[in-house]
Design a protein around this motif. Sequence first.
Motif, PDB file in Angstrom:
ATOM      1  N   SER A 265      60.996  10.763  59.609  1.00 46.06           N
ATOM      2  CA  SER A 265      61.846  11.710  58.822  1.00 46.06           C
ATOM      3  C   SER A 265      61.233  13.061  58.740  1.00 46.06           C
ATOM      4  CB  SER A 265      62.516  11.035  57.419  1.00 46.06           C
ATOM      5  OG  SER A 265      61.165  11.121  56.656  1.00 46.06           O
ATOM      6  N   GLU A 266      62.153  14.110  58.623  1.00 46.54           N
ATOM      7  CA  GLU A 266      61.500  15.338  58.401  1.00 46.54           C
ATOM      8  C   GLU A 266      60.733  15.341  57.016  1.00 46.54           C
ATOM      9  OE1 GLU A 266      61.876  18.261  60.380  1.00 46.54           O
ATOM     10  OE2 GLU A 266      62.963  17.107  61.755  1.00 46.54           O
ATOM     11  N   GLN A 267      61.197  14.945  56.065  1.00 42.51           N
ATOM     12  CA  GLN A 267      60.470  14.847  54.685  1.00 42.51           C
ATOM     13  C   GLN A 267      59.366  13.915  54.652  1.00 42.51           C
ATOM     14  OE1 GLN A 267      61.280  16.896  52.002  1.00 42.51           O
ATOM     15  NE2 GLN A 267      59.222  16.523  51.535  1.00 42.51           N
ATOM     16  N   ASP A 271      55.308  15.763  54.420  1.00 41.76           N
ATOM     17  CA  ASP A 271      54.491  15.228  53.341  1.00 41.76           C
ATOM     18  C   ASP A 271      53.082  14.706  54.204  1.00 41.76           C
ATOM     19  OD1 ASP A 271      56.286  15.300  51.336  1.00 41.76           O
ATOM     20  OD2 ASP A 271      57.251  13.450  51.610  1.00 41.76           O
TER      21      ASP A 271
END
Length: 330
Positions: A265-267, A271
């Motif tokens: 995922s992008e998030q 992170d």
Amino acid sequence: MPNKLISLAEAVRRFSWDGMQYASGAALPIGSDAIVFGRELLRQKRKDLHAIFHCSGQQLNLLAAAGAATKAECGFAALEVVGFANGLRRAVESGRLALEDYSNLAMTLRLLGGALNWPFVPATVNIGSDLQYRSAFSPDEFPARSKIPSVTDPFSGREIGAFSPLRPDVAAIHVTLADPNGNSILLGTEWSRFELSRAAKKVVVIADALVDPACIRQYPNLVRIPDILVEAVVYWPFAAWPHSSPGMYDMDEEHTFFMNKALASEQGTADYIRDFVESYSDLDSYLDLIGREKIKTLSASGSSFLLDPYRRWIFAPEDVASLTAQGLST
């Protein structure tokens, strides 16, 4: 002692640029790869990379997830038991990265062609299939005519294919042992690092351990990458983490699963880059990031005996620091 030692940050500053063809050697979770060089490419905000990997692993997965690579050519794009490379999948499915697919053998042959400076490589594999007819670089053309064009064997009259040779601008190649001038010994599977070192226009070797030149004189027949091919040497233990380095450390299976999940995922990618790319400042803090206890565990490898013939020549970290101060950085 004259040498080519250089810091990792300086190596990326000096030998990389936006839009370059970038190659790295070895792959798969069990294959040595200079993953730390890819992390430094992200730290220095390199972009529009054309990545060339014989067999992709976590480095291409990370570069693709971060958006640093916009083109890639490789012969395999999974992480074996870990599953498909999630960051690479997202980049391809979103259209942010064009992935040109070949077989493993084809990538080896293309690197050999680059090493030998051939105009093209005769292809008897990948022909007559979608590997030949489909091109990510020319998606609207079917059958693709520029990826593996047909040629006629002048001796038999047989129609075969033609691969384009690979001559990447820069190759960052992980090695087990190197002397200060870049003479390198590889333990474990090579994954075409031999051919890549001769095909690339510039080579930076990333070594898990630095050895006295006396080691090279003792085992000259084991030197797979000679110093004449090498622009610079970077000393960086656990450079392939979370991949393995035979003789040095095992694959960090826990982190490999964690990393691939994060890159889905992008998030998660943001992170991961914050916590495992941008968070360390030097080698010591990098090793702290991995964890000193985990390093002990991974270093207690069943393949450690492979290093036994060379241990007497391995430089201590303080000796490496002194040599680096005398090297290319100055």
